[in-house]
Design a protein around this motif. Structure first.
Motif, PDB file in Angstrom:
ATOM      1  N   GLY A  46      10.673  13.757   4.568  1.00 39.36           N
ATOM      2  CA  GLY A  46      11.472  13.672   5.778  1.00 39.36           C
ATOM      3  C   GLY A  46      10.905  12.576   6.665  1.00 39.36           C
ATOM      4  N   ASP A  47      10.630  12.901   7.907  1.00 42.26           N
ATOM      5  CA  ASP A  47      10.038  11.934   8.835  1.00 42.26           C
ATOM      6  C   ASP A  47       8.520  12.021   8.887  1.00 42.26           C
ATOM      7  OD1 ASP A  47      12.577  11.009   9.577  1.00 42.26           O
ATOM      8  OD2 ASP A  47      12.791  12.576  11.113  1.00 42.26           O
ATOM      9  N   LYS A  48       7.934  12.941   8.122  1.00 45.18           N
ATOM     10  CA  LYS A  48       6.496  13.157   8.171  1.00 45.18           C
ATOM     11  C   LYS A  48       5.781  12.316   7.113  1.00 45.18           C
ATOM     12  CE  LYS A  48       2.991  16.797   7.618  1.00 45.18           C
ATOM     13  NZ  LYS A  48       2.771  18.238   7.320  1.00 45.18           N
ATOM     14  N   ILE A  49       4.759  11.594   7.529  1.00 43.95           N
ATOM     15  CA  ILE A  49       3.950  10.828   6.586  1.00 43.95           C
ATOM     16  C   ILE A  49       2.898  11.748   5.979  1.00 43.95           C
ATOM     17  CG2 ILE A  49       2.298   8.940   6.313  1.00 43.95           C
ATOM     18  CD1 ILE A  49       3.771   7.417   8.464  1.00 43.95           C
ATOM     19  N   LEU A  50       2.974  11.942   4.657  1.00 44.48           N
ATOM     20  CA  LEU A  50       1.996  12.771   3.954  1.00 44.48           C
ATOM     21  C   LEU A  50       0.740  11.990   3.599  1.00 44.48           C
ATOM     22  CD1 LEU A  50       4.346  14.635   1.446  1.00 44.48           C
ATOM     23  CD2 LEU A  50       3.511  15.467   3.656  1.00 44.48           C
ATOM     24  N   TYR A  51       0.936  10.730   3.253  1.00 47.97           N
ATOM     25  CA  TYR A  51      -0.199   9.920   2.810  1.00 47.97           C
ATOM     26  C   TYR A  51       0.096   8.458   3.097  1.00 47.97           C
ATOM     27  CZ  TYR A  51      -3.398   7.379  -0.259  1.00 47.97           C
ATOM     28  OH  TYR A  51      -4.343   6.516  -0.745  1.00 47.97           O
ATOM     29  N   ARG A  52      -0.890   7.778   3.625  1.00 50.12           N
ATOM     30  CA  ARG A  52      -0.819   6.335   3.814  1.00 50.12           C
ATOM     31  C   ARG A  52      -2.102   5.723   3.262  1.00 50.12           C
ATOM     32  NH1 ARG A  52       2.029   3.074   7.322  1.00 50.12           N
ATOM     33  NH2 ARG A  52       2.614   4.843   8.670  1.00 50.12           N
ATOM     34  N   GLN A  53      -1.961   4.865   2.270  1.00 49.61           N
ATOM     35  CA  GLN A  53      -3.132   4.257   1.650  1.00 49.61           C
ATOM     36  C   GLN A  53      -3.860   3.396   2.676  1.00 49.61           C
ATOM     37  OE1 GLN A  53      -2.262   2.114  -1.936  1.00 49.61           O
ATOM     38  NE2 GLN A  53      -4.333   1.242  -2.111  1.00 49.61           N
ATOM     39  N   PRO A  54      -5.162   3.626   2.861  1.00 51.89           N
ATOM     40  CA  PRO A  54      -5.900   2.849   3.864  1.00 51.89           C
ATOM     41  C   PRO A  54      -6.108   1.409   3.413  1.00 51.89           C
ATOM     42  CG  PRO A  54      -7.401   4.246   2.638  1.00 51.89           C
ATOM     43  CD  PRO A  54      -6.021   4.624   2.196  1.00 51.89           C
ATOM     44  N   ARG A  55      -6.368   0.551   4.375  1.00 51.45           N
ATOM     45  CA  ARG A  55      -6.719  -0.826   4.043  1.00 51.45           C
ATOM     46  C   ARG A  55      -8.107  -0.847   3.421  1.00 51.45           C
ATOM     47  NH1 ARG A  55      -3.347  -4.600   5.947  1.00 51.45           N
ATOM     48  NH2 ARG A  55      -1.788  -3.940   7.497  1.00 51.45           N
ATOM     49  N   GLY A  56      -8.313  -1.833   2.580  1.00 52.46           N
ATOM     50  CA  GLY A  56      -9.592  -1.911   1.897  1.00 52.46           C
ATOM     51  C   GLY A  56      -9.440  -1.602   0.422  1.00 52.46           C
ATOM     52  N   PRO A  57     -10.554  -1.410  -0.280  1.00 51.39           N
ATOM     53  CA  PRO A  57     -10.502  -1.243  -1.741  1.00 51.39           C
ATOM     54  C   PRO A  57     -10.129   0.153  -2.205  1.00 51.39           C
ATOM     55  CG  PRO A  57     -12.772  -1.169  -0.989  1.00 51.39           C
ATOM     56  CD  PRO A  57     -11.938  -1.465   0.231  1.00 51.39           C
ATOM     57  N   ASP A  58     -10.096   1.126  -1.294  1.00 53.64           N
ATOM     58  CA  ASP A  58      -9.849   2.508  -1.700  1.00 53.64           C
ATOM     59  C   ASP A  58      -8.412   2.691  -2.182  1.00 53.64           C
ATOM     60  OD1 ASP A  58     -12.421   3.107  -1.033  1.00 53.64           O
ATOM     61  OD2 ASP A  58     -11.918   3.884   0.958  1.00 53.64           O
ATOM     62  N   ALA A  59      -8.272   3.212  -3.401  1.00 54.77           N
ATOM     63  CA  ALA A  59      -6.959   3.499  -3.980  1.00 54.77           C
ATOM     64  C   ALA A  59      -6.664   4.992  -3.840  1.00 54.77           C
ATOM     65  CB  ALA A  59      -6.931   3.092  -5.448  1.00 54.77           C
ATOM     66  N   PRO A  60      -5.413   5.392  -4.004  1.00 55.08           N
ATOM     67  CA  PRO A  60      -5.106   6.834  -3.985  1.00 55.08           C
ATOM     68  C   PRO A  60      -5.944   7.579  -5.016  1.00 55.08           C
ATOM     69  CG  PRO A  60      -3.084   5.529  -3.920  1.00 55.08           C
ATOM     70  CD  PRO A  60      -4.203   4.570  -4.169  1.00 55.08           C
ATOM     71  N   GLN A  61      -6.526   8.699  -4.612  1.00 58.52           N
ATOM     72  CA  GLN A  61      -7.442   9.434  -5.484  1.00 58.52           C
ATOM     73  C   GLN A  61      -6.721  10.429  -6.384  1.00 58.52           C
ATOM     74  OE1 GLN A  61     -10.989   8.914  -5.700  1.00 58.52           O
ATOM     75  NE2 GLN A  61     -10.091   7.083  -4.793  1.00 58.52           N
ATOM     76  N   GLU A  62      -5.632  10.976  -5.921  1.00 58.86           N
ATOM     77  CA  GLU A  62      -4.839  11.980  -6.647  1.00 58.86           C
ATOM     78  C   GLU A  62      -5.650  13.234  -6.959  1.00 58.86           C
ATOM     79  OE1 GLU A  62      -2.622  12.280 -10.834  1.00 58.86           O
ATOM     80  OE2 GLU A  62      -1.775  10.744  -9.541  1.00 58.86           O
ATOM     81  N   THR A  63      -5.385  14.267  -6.192  1.00 62.18           N
ATOM     82  CA  THR A  63      -6.001  15.569  -6.402  1.00 62.18           C
ATOM     83  C   THR A  63      -4.890  16.552  -6.782  1.00 62.18           C
ATOM     84  OG1 THR A  63      -5.739  16.281  -4.097  1.00 62.18           O
ATOM     85  CG2 THR A  63      -7.708  14.988  -4.640  1.00 62.18           C
ATOM     86  N   ASP A  64      -5.084  17.811  -6.484  1.00 62.97           N
ATOM     87  CA  ASP A  64      -4.049  18.807  -6.751  1.00 62.97           C
ATOM     88  C   ASP A  64      -3.033  18.903  -5.620  1.00 62.97           C
ATOM     89  OD1 ASP A  64      -5.228  19.450  -9.161  1.00 62.97           O
ATOM     90  OD2 ASP A  64      -6.495  21.005  -8.286  1.00 62.97           O
ATOM     91  N   ARG A 122       0.853  -1.181   0.000  1.00 65.08           N
ATOM     92  CA  ARG A 122       0.000   0.000   0.000  1.00 65.08           C
ATOM     93  C   ARG A 122       0.891   1.233   0.000  1.00 65.08           C
ATOM     94  NH1 ARG A 122      -5.118  -1.578   0.856  1.00 65.08           N
ATOM     95  NH2 ARG A 122      -5.370  -3.683   1.683  1.00 65.08           N
ATOM     96  N   GLN A 123       0.483   2.224  -0.748  1.00 61.19           N
ATOM     97  CA  GLN A 123       1.325   3.404  -0.951  1.00 61.19           C
ATOM     98  C   GLN A 123       1.492   4.203   0.341  1.00 61.19           C
ATOM     99  OE1 GLN A 123       0.310   7.358  -3.175  1.00 61.19           O
ATOM    100  NE2 GLN A 123       0.959   5.874  -4.735  1.00 61.19           N
ATOM    101  N   VAL A 124       2.741   4.552   0.622  1.00 64.42           N
ATOM    102  CA  VAL A 124       3.067   5.438   1.730  1.00 64.42           C
ATOM    103  C   VAL A 124       3.989   6.528   1.190  1.00 64.42           C
ATOM    104  CG1 VAL A 124       4.153   5.683   3.989  1.00 64.42           C
ATOM    105  CG2 VAL A 124       2.820   3.627   3.462  1.00 64.42           C
ATOM    106  N   LEU A 125       3.581   7.786   1.361  1.00 64.57           N
ATOM    107  CA  LEU A 125       4.380   8.927   0.924  1.00 64.57           C
ATOM    108  C   LEU A 125       4.883   9.665   2.156  1.00 64.57           C
ATOM    109  CD1 LEU A 125       2.069  10.351  -1.921  1.00 64.57           C
ATOM    110  CD2 LEU A 125       3.901   8.635  -2.109  1.00 64.57           C
ATOM    111  N   LYS A 126       6.200   9.939   2.182  1.00 69.98           N
ATOM    112  CA  LYS A 126       6.797  10.624   3.320  1.00 69.98           C
ATOM    113  C   LYS A 126       7.644  11.791   2.825  1.00 69.98           C
ATOM    114  CE  LYS A 126       8.667   8.184   6.564  1.00 69.98           C
ATOM    115  NZ  LYS A 126       9.548   7.193   7.251  1.00 69.98           N
TER     116      LYS A 126
END
Length: 299
Positions: free
Chosen positions: A60-78, A54-58
């Motif tokens: 530095g040490d800060k997590i910007l995005y962590r893909q949740p469990r389940g069927p939801d995929a990254p949505q990608e906005t602006d 599952r996608q994890v974007l960081k």
């Protein structure tokens, strides 16, 4: 709000969505880990066994995005904090970068379709932004990539040339249902934050693509900057034909600004003037080009 998807995922058996796809296309395009340094720290994308693919974007040490469990995929906005489309195909690859501006390529279809999307990530903002640069259709392995395709990125902005589809932002009117891929060239100006289609504008001589074009309004000899085919004294029909070759979005003979019946002038956007700060005016007399001037526009 998620962006409209110009390339919906090709349906396939669920078994094809497994990690086996990652082995079909070598190189970083389908990597499980991607890292690049930015002024705000190291930007990392991970989609590996350690993250349960599952996608994890960081940053530095800060997590910007962590893909949740389940069927939801990254949505990608602006905004980067909403994730990057990955289609279960791994992290994007870095095409190029300059300071806080990173150009990424991510797979939009399984490897055999060779369809990639290009994104610009702007880390100069407190909340990193995503700018869609278009969709590329890569050639088969036995085909040569045209020499004029690729990325040029400087302190002022970038030019990306590819074969594929323009981003929705640059499509005039309703997007076509099934657009035909073509040679594309897009310009993004870092200072103005504006995106421009370089196939629908007029290139100038001795004028850089990035920077303030306001000096043109006071240029003592504006005609010196015009490309070949636009010269003082040539017939109007020749000027119109030249502007059409440079991709003007309208028919100069059928608009208020270009009709010989309503006005003795016409205009076209300038390449590099992504924020539309300067307008070139072609003035005619006796159906021949009399003079050219650049008019500054108030922002």
């Amino acid at each position: 709000m998620p962006r409209p998807d110009p390339h919906p995922f090709v349906s396939a058996p669920a078994s094809l969505l497994a990690a086996a796809w990652l082995a079909l296309l070598p190189g970083p395009a389908l990597a499980t880990l991607m890292q690049v340094d930015t002024p705000q720290g190291r930007f990392t994308c991970e989609s590996s066994a350690d993250t349960d693919y599952r996608q994890v974007l960081k940053l530095g040490d800060k997590i910007l995005y962590r893909q949740p469990r389940g069927p939801d995929a990254p949505q990608e906005t602006d905004l980067l904090k909403d994730g990057i489309i990955d289609r279960d195909l791994g992290c994007p690859s870095v095409v190029g970068h300059n300071g806080g501006h990173i150009v990424l390529r991510r797979a939009l279809q399984p490897p055999q379709y060779q369809v990639d999307g290009y994104l610009l990530v702007d880390f100069t903002q407190d909340d990193p932004a995503l700018i869609d640069l278009g969709t590329g259709h890569r050639p088969a392995r036995n085909e040569d990539v045209p020499a004029d395709q690729g990325l040029r990125i400087t302190d002022g902005g970038l030019v990306l040339r590819y074969y594929g589809d323009l981003p929705d932002m640059l499509i005039q009117g309703d997007p076509p249902v099934d657009p035909a891929p073509a040679a594309r060239a897009v310009l993004y100006s870092f200072s103005s934050g504006a995106l421009q289609d370089l196939n629908t504008c007029l290139p100038l001589k001795e004028v850089p693509l990035f920077g303030d074009l306001g000096f043109l309004a006071d240029a003592p000899d504006p005609a010196r900057y015009l490309p070949a085919g636009v010269r003082i004294g040539v017939p109007r029909a020749d000027v119109v034909a030249t502007l059409r070759r440079y991709g003007t979005l309208y028919d100069p003979d059928d608009t208020d600004g270009g009709s010989t019946q309503t006005s003795p002038q016409l205009t076209i956007p300038l390449c590099g003037d992504a924020n539309s700060a300067v307008m070139p005016l072609f003035l005619f007399e006796s159906d021949r080009l009399k003079t050219v001037r650049f008019e500054g526009l108030e922002g």
